[in-house]
Design a protein around this motif. Structure first.
Motif, mmCIF file in Angstrom:
data_model
loop_
_atom_site.group_PDB
_atom_site.id
_atom_site.type_symbol
_atom_site.label_atom_id
_atom_site.label_comp_id
_atom_site.label_asym_id
_atom_site.label_seq_id
_atom_site.Cartn_x
_atom_site.Cartn_y
_atom_site.Cartn_z
ATOM 1 N N ASP A 157 3.849 13.457 -0.097
ATOM 2 C CA ASP A 157 4.315 12.889 1.167
ATOM 3 C C ASP A 157 3.165 12.185 1.896
ATOM 4 O O ASP A 157 3.317 11.065 2.383
ATOM 5 C CB ASP A 157 4.898 14.020 2.032
ATOM 6 C CG ASP A 157 5.396 13.516 3.377
ATOM 7 O OD1 ASP A 157 6.221 12.587 3.381
ATOM 8 O OD2 ASP A 157 4.942 14.042 4.410
ATOM 9 N N VAL A 158 2.007 12.829 1.928
ATOM 10 C CA VAL A 158 0.849 12.242 2.606
ATOM 11 C C VAL A 158 0.302 11.056 1.800
ATOM 12 O O VAL A 158 -0.048 10.008 2.370
ATOM 13 C CB VAL A 158 -0.261 13.308 2.818
ATOM 14 C CG1 VAL A 158 -1.419 12.709 3.603
ATOM 15 C CG2 VAL A 158 0.287 14.529 3.526
ATOM 16 N N ILE A 159 0.243 11.217 0.481
ATOM 17 C CA ILE A 159 -0.293 10.152 -0.371
ATOM 18 C C ILE A 159 0.567 8.891 -0.256
ATOM 19 O O ILE A 159 0.053 7.768 -0.234
ATOM 20 C CB ILE A 159 -0.394 10.621 -1.842
ATOM 21 C CG1 ILE A 159 -1.368 11.801 -1.975
ATOM 22 C CG2 ILE A 159 -0.799 9.466 -2.764
ATOM 23 C CD1 ILE A 159 -2.817 11.493 -1.671
ATOM 24 N N LYS A 160 1.880 9.079 -0.157
ATOM 25 C CA LYS A 160 2.774 7.911 -0.013
ATOM 26 C C LYS A 160 2.510 7.166 1.293
ATOM 27 O O LYS A 160 2.574 5.934 1.340
ATOM 28 C CB LYS A 160 4.244 8.354 -0.088
ATOM 29 C CG LYS A 160 4.702 8.676 -1.497
ATOM 30 C CD LYS A 160 6.144 9.188 -1.480
ATOM 31 C CE LYS A 160 6.536 9.721 -2.842
ATOM 32 N NZ LYS A 160 7.830 10.444 -2.772
ATOM 33 N N PHE A 161 2.236 7.925 2.352
ATOM 34 C CA PHE A 161 1.882 7.284 3.627
ATOM 35 C C PHE A 161 0.603 6.451 3.456
ATOM 36 O O PHE A 161 0.546 5.279 3.851
ATOM 37 C CB PHE A 161 1.681 8.348 4.720
ATOM 38 C CG PHE A 161 1.119 7.802 6.005
ATOM 39 C CD1 PHE A 161 1.953 7.246 6.969
ATOM 40 C CD2 PHE A 161 -0.252 7.819 6.254
ATOM 41 C CE1 PHE A 161 1.427 6.727 8.145
ATOM 42 C CE2 PHE A 161 -0.782 7.306 7.425
ATOM 43 C CZ PHE A 161 0.060 6.760 8.373
ATOM 44 N N LEU A 162 -0.413 7.069 2.853
ATOM 45 C CA LEU A 162 -1.701 6.372 2.699
ATOM 46 C C LEU A 162 -1.549 5.148 1.797
ATOM 47 O O LEU A 162 -2.126 4.084 2.056
ATOM 48 C CB LEU A 162 -2.747 7.331 2.117
ATOM 49 C CG LEU A 162 -3.155 8.486 3.047
ATOM 50 C CD1 LEU A 162 -3.959 9.531 2.280
ATOM 51 C CD2 LEU A 162 -3.954 7.969 4.231
ATOM 52 N N ARG A 163 -0.749 5.290 0.744
ATOM 53 C CA ARG A 163 -0.510 4.181 -0.177
ATOM 54 C C ARG A 163 0.136 2.995 0.554
ATOM 55 O O ARG A 163 -0.256 1.846 0.374
ATOM 56 C CB ARG A 163 0.402 4.647 -1.314
ATOM 57 C CG ARG A 163 0.736 3.559 -2.314
ATOM 58 C CD ARG A 163 1.857 4.017 -3.249
ATOM 59 N NE ARG A 163 2.180 2.974 -4.201
ATOM 60 C CZ ARG A 163 2.952 1.921 -3.937
ATOM 61 N NH1 ARG A 163 3.481 1.779 -2.731
ATOM 62 N NH2 ARG A 163 3.187 1.010 -4.848
ATOM 63 N N GLN A 164 1.091 3.321 1.416
ATOM 64 C CA GLN A 164 1.782 2.256 2.150
ATOM 65 C C GLN A 164 0.821 1.516 3.080
ATOM 66 O O GLN A 164 0.919 0.309 3.274
ATOM 67 C CB GLN A 164 2.944 2.867 2.945
ATOM 68 C CG GLN A 164 3.793 1.862 3.680
ATOM 69 C CD GLN A 164 4.448 0.875 2.731
ATOM 70 O OE1 GLN A 164 4.780 1.216 1.606
ATOM 71 N NE2 GLN A 164 4.628 -0.364 3.167
ATOM 72 N N ARG A 165 -0.135 2.228 3.650
ATOM 73 C CA ARG A 165 -1.104 1.595 4.553
ATOM 74 C C ARG A 165 -1.981 0.582 3.810
ATOM 75 O O ARG A 165 -2.411 -0.417 4.388
ATOM 76 C CB ARG A 165 -1.981 2.647 5.244
ATOM 77 C CG ARG A 165 -1.235 3.619 6.128
ATOM 78 C CD ARG A 165 -0.326 2.947 7.117
ATOM 79 N NE ARG A 165 -1.055 2.195 8.129
ATOM 80 C CZ ARG A 165 -0.520 1.199 8.842
ATOM 81 N NH1 ARG A 165 0.728 0.825 8.644
ATOM 82 N NH2 ARG A 165 -1.244 0.572 9.742
#
Lengths: 194, 113
Positions: A157-165
């Motif tokens: 969940d956190v990695i997906k946020f960072l990836r999107q950024r």
């Protein structure tokens, strides 16, 4: 200067320890395409950007990368809570553990310490902004690989946020590079303010 | 257009028709209020980057201004109820709350001491 907010940019709440996964994720802390490299790259390039808007963009994205660094550090920290020596041995975390215990050290997955050779600061705005676009895609690739290797939904969940950024930053750097491109003269020289 | 269906969008900025409750969130738990602050501040920060490359965009600037006002209210609510988000918001009482033992840092796991 910076004014610390006592909050993470996005919540990191990892229930289960997983030192093997921590060893993968730490590459985005101290690896060549990680958040430390990103923040240092942008915050060092900002001084010589030719426009106020470009200086501001580098400052703002560099600041966000520091917030990402804190989040990645939180993931590594939380993944290595409550582990015993048997888990450390079995998970492949042992080599890291010998030197750092469960301290969060800026290194890549192979244990290579952070090196400023991973970043470029050329003083040429087109070169630097193009470097940054590549850097965002390299970070996106690393996050993609972490998502391929991780089956922990709390981490993903956190990695997906960072990836999107990374994708948003790539877009903004591209927009700024196009603006700076318009300042290139017919002699292929940049207008540098004087 | 910007953050459709978010319960925290300022009024009339999208067509999600949500009731906006941008202040007086003392009925929210500490975690719920923090989550709300994170959402609003994130939306504002993302718009800040957009404005860096689109400084003439009045719609984005309007939403940015409103989100920052909402964030300010939410942060005040949080600090009044749960503790300082900036060191300078610490109450004038000893021990210094910023580093008090029972006021956890954001990277610490919930069940951890």
């Amino acid at each position: 200067m910076w004014d610390y907010d006592r909050k993470l940019m996005y919540p990191v709440k990892i229930k289960n320890p997983n030192p093997k996964l921590a060893k993968y994720v730490i590459s985005q802390y101290g690896g060549p395409d990680g958040e430390l490299a990103a923040s240092l790259r942008y915050l060092s390039q900002k001084y010589t950007m030719p426009t106020n808007a470009a200086k501001g963009l580098l400052n703002d994205i560099g600041t966000e990368e520091l917030a990402h660094l804190e989040m990645v550090g939180a993931i590594v920290y939380q993944l290595t809570r409550d582990i015993d020596s048997q888990i450390v041995k079995d998970s492949g975390f042992g080599e890291y553990f010998i030197n750092h215990s469960t301290g969060v050290y800026p290194a890549n997955t192979n244990g290579m310490p952070f090196d400023a050779l991973a970043i470029a600061v050329t003083g040429d705005p087109i070169t630097d902004l193009t470097e940054n676009m590549a850097a965002e895609q390299k970070a996106r690739s690393t996050y993609d690989n972490i998502l391929r290797m991780s089956d922990d939904p709390d981490v993903n969940d956190v990695i997906k946020f960072l990836r999107q950024r990374e994708i948003v930053h790539f877009q903004r750097f591209g927009e700024m590079r196009n603006k700076i491109n318009e300042m290139v003269t017919s002699k292929n020289k940049f207008f540098m303010g004087k | 257009m910007y953050y459709p269906n978010s319960p925290y969008c300022p009024e009339n900025m999208c067509d999600c028709n949500q009731n906006n409750n941008n202040g007086g969130n003392t009925n929210l738990s500490k975690e719920e209020l923090m989550r709300k602050i994170q959402e609003v501040k994130f939306a504002a920060y993302d718009l800040q980057l957009f404005l860096d490359t689109h400084p003439e965009n009045t719609q984005a600037l309007d939403l940015y201004t409103k989100l920052n006002a909402t964030a300010k209210t939410l942060v005040a609510d949080y600090e009044n109820n749960y503790g300082p988000l900036k060191a300078s918001s610490s109450p004038n009482s000893v021990p210094f709350m910023w580093v008090a033992d029972d006021y956890k840092w954001p990277w610490v796991k919930k069940e951890e001491k």
